[in-house]
Structures are given as structure tokens and as C-alpha cells.
Design a protein around this motif. Structure first.
Motif, PDB file in Angstrom:
ATOM      1  N   GLY A 116       0.808  -1.216   0.000  1.00  0.00           N
ATOM      2  CA  GLY A 116       0.000   0.000   0.000  1.00  0.00           C
ATOM      3  C   GLY A 116       0.840   1.264   0.000  1.00  0.00           C
ATOM      4  N   ALA A 117       2.151   1.120   0.167  1.00  0.00           N
ATOM      5  CA  ALA A 117       3.027   2.288   0.290  1.00  0.00           C
ATOM      6  C   ALA A 117       3.075   3.132  -0.985  1.00  0.00           C
ATOM      7  CB  ALA A 117       4.436   1.849   0.683  1.00  0.00           C
ATOM      8  N   THR A 118       3.074   2.499  -2.157  1.00  0.00           N
ATOM      9  CA  THR A 118       3.149   3.269  -3.401  1.00  0.00           C
ATOM     10  C   THR A 118       1.882   4.101  -3.589  1.00  0.00           C
ATOM     11  OG1 THR A 118       4.591   1.616  -4.416  1.00  0.00           O
ATOM     12  CG2 THR A 118       3.475   3.138  -5.908  1.00  0.00           C
ATOM     13  N   LEU A 119       0.718   3.502  -3.399  1.00  0.00           N
ATOM     14  CA  LEU A 119      -0.535   4.249  -3.541  1.00  0.00           C
ATOM     15  C   LEU A 119      -0.611   5.383  -2.526  1.00  0.00           C
ATOM     16  CD1 LEU A 119      -3.108   1.368  -4.134  1.00  0.00           C
ATOM     17  CD2 LEU A 119      -2.134   2.919  -5.844  1.00  0.00           C
ATOM     18  N   ILE A 137      -9.257   8.309  -7.071  1.00  0.00           N
ATOM     19  CA  ILE A 137      -9.639   6.922  -6.813  1.00  0.00           C
ATOM     20  C   ILE A 137      -8.506   6.044  -7.345  1.00  0.00           C
ATOM     21  CG2 ILE A 137     -12.125   7.300  -6.795  1.00  0.00           C
ATOM     22  CD1 ILE A 137     -12.223   6.255  -9.689  1.00  0.00           C
ATOM     23  N   THR A 138      -8.374   4.850  -6.789  1.00  0.00           N
ATOM     24  CA  THR A 138      -7.268   3.969  -7.158  1.00  0.00           C
ATOM     25  C   THR A 138      -7.788   2.592  -7.554  1.00  0.00           C
ATOM     26  OG1 THR A 138      -6.976   3.353  -4.829  1.00  0.00           O
ATOM     27  CG2 THR A 138      -5.592   5.144  -5.671  1.00  0.00           C
ATOM     28  N   ALA A 139      -7.063   1.964  -8.480  1.00  0.00           N
ATOM     29  CA  ALA A 139      -7.405   0.612  -8.920  1.00  0.00           C
ATOM     30  C   ALA A 139      -6.129  -0.160  -9.190  1.00  0.00           C
ATOM     31  CB  ALA A 139      -8.265   0.659 -10.181  1.00  0.00           C
ATOM     32  N   PRO A 151      -6.399  -0.369  -2.432  1.00  0.00           N
ATOM     33  CA  PRO A 151      -6.913   0.499  -3.484  1.00  0.00           C
ATOM     34  C   PRO A 151      -8.436   0.562  -3.361  1.00  0.00           C
ATOM     35  CG  PRO A 151      -6.444  -1.669  -4.363  1.00  0.00           C
ATOM     36  CD  PRO A 151      -5.969  -1.672  -2.932  1.00  0.00           C
ATOM     37  N   ASP A 152      -9.041   1.483  -4.080  1.00  0.00           N
ATOM     38  CA  ASP A 152     -10.501   1.525  -4.088  1.00  0.00           C
ATOM     39  C   ASP A 152     -11.085   0.315  -4.808  1.00  0.00           C
ATOM     40  OD1 ASP A 152     -10.880   4.086  -2.735  1.00  0.00           O
ATOM     41  OD2 ASP A 152      -9.925   4.937  -4.510  1.00  0.00           O
TER      42      ASP A 152
END
Length: 187
Positions: A116-119, A137-139, A151-152
Motif C-alpha cells: 500500500g506504500a506506493t498508492l 480513486i485507485t485501482a 486500493p478503491d
């Protein structure tokens, strides 16, 4: 001191994402994102792994994809643990934008969310170029079961290493990841 999430590796297999599985995963992501967000204004692929899925999604969403260089792993070897140290080359991205701010809905895409660090880092780095009305938003295609930040949207939850079509093929046998049937929304 903040502890970095540890990626989970059961060492049972190396998953291989086939081109067919990639296409199906992107189609499912497109459907889920379109359902929840009638308009996506910008798509940003995290290089290198997020470029291919970002291009596919941007094409379906009718927007031009952008790229931000970010790196978490020290090298491309198998079973790399998260270091928590993410490097981002934001200068190139920022210079292309100039004085413009990103507004509306911004979709950030990566191949995998390991810890999760990059996001998390990219959300923070984008803040100065976001308009007040912007929503990020993230995918990701894959989500490692050890990730602290999700991510979302994600397609596969994995507990082993994943090889993607744009990467060098691993020197050990791989198992094709199953064709996906659904997207998980973590929002």
C-alpha cells in the motif's frame, strides 16, 4: 516510527497474469468504476506496472492516460519485501502539467498493491497539482493480502508473487492466474 506492511508470500506458486486474464480484469474494472463514477476525467498509470492497465482503462473511459514514475522494489527479483521507501519522479509529470491543476475524478492505476506504500505515497505527491474539486480513486489488478492500504478497486487478492505480461518471465514455473469474475470495491 511507522511499521511497513509485510507482503504475504506463501511460496506455493508464482502467479502469471495472461493477456486474456489482463483483458478480462480491465473490463471488470472499467464496469465497476463506470458504475460508481459516471465520469473519470484523468487516468494516471504508475510506471512501470500500471502503464498497460491504465492505457486500457483510459481508452475505455475516453481519456488520455498519463504516467508517473514510482518504484518501491529495489530490484525485479521474486519475493521482494516492502521497504516503505517509495521513490517518485514527479518532476516530469509536473512539468507536463505546467500550471494546470487536475480536476474532477482522477483514476490512479497500478498492477499490484503489495503493501500500500506506493498508492499512499502517490496520493500525497499528487496533492499540490489537484484542483479543490478533485477526487482521487485507485485501482490495481492485484492486492497482496498483507497490504495495509487498499486500493478503491482490485481484481485478484493474492498471497504469492505475481508475474505480469510486461515483465521478464520468471526462471521458475508459473501458474496462470484464474480468469476473474468480479472486482472488489474497498472504498
Amino acid at each position: 516510527m511507522t511499521r511497513t506492511a509485510q507482503r504475504v508470500f506463501e511460496h506455493q506458486r508464482v502467479w502469471s497474469v495472461t493477456p486474456k486474464a489482463l483483458g478480462e480484469a480491465c473490463l471488470l474494472l472499467f464496469a465497476a468504476i463506470s458504475r460508481d463514477h459516471p465520469k473519470v476525467d484523468h487516468v494516471i498509470g504508475i510506471a512501470n506496472g500500471g502503464i498497460a492497465p491504465a492505457r486500457i482503462l483510459a481508452d475505455r473511459l475516453g481519456v488520455n492516460p498519463r504516467t508517473v514514475q514510482a518504484r518501491h522494489n529495489a530490484d525485479d527479483g521474486l519475493y521482494q519485501q516492502a521497504t516503505g521507501k517509495v521513490t517518485v519522479d514527479f518532476d516530469t509529470f509536473h512539468s507536463i502539467l505546467g500550471r494546470r491543476k487536475l480536476d474532477g475524478t482522477i483514476l490512479v492505476v497500478d498492477d499490484i498493491c503489495g503493501s500500500g506504500a506506493t498508492l499512499h505515497t502517490l496520493r500525497n505527491v499528487l496533492t499540490p497539482v489537484l484542483a479543490p474539486d478533485a477526487r482521487v480513486i485507485t485501482a490495481t489488478l492485484c492486492l497482496n493480502s498483507g497490504a495495509q492500504t487498499c486500493p478503491d478497486y482490485s481484481v485478484w487478492t493474492v498471497s504469492d508473487w505475481v508475474a505480469f505480461p510486461w515483465e521478464k518471465r520468471p526462471d521458475q514455473p508459473t501458474t496462470d492466474i484464474p480468469i476473474p469474475e468480479q472486482v472488489t470495491s474497498h472504498a
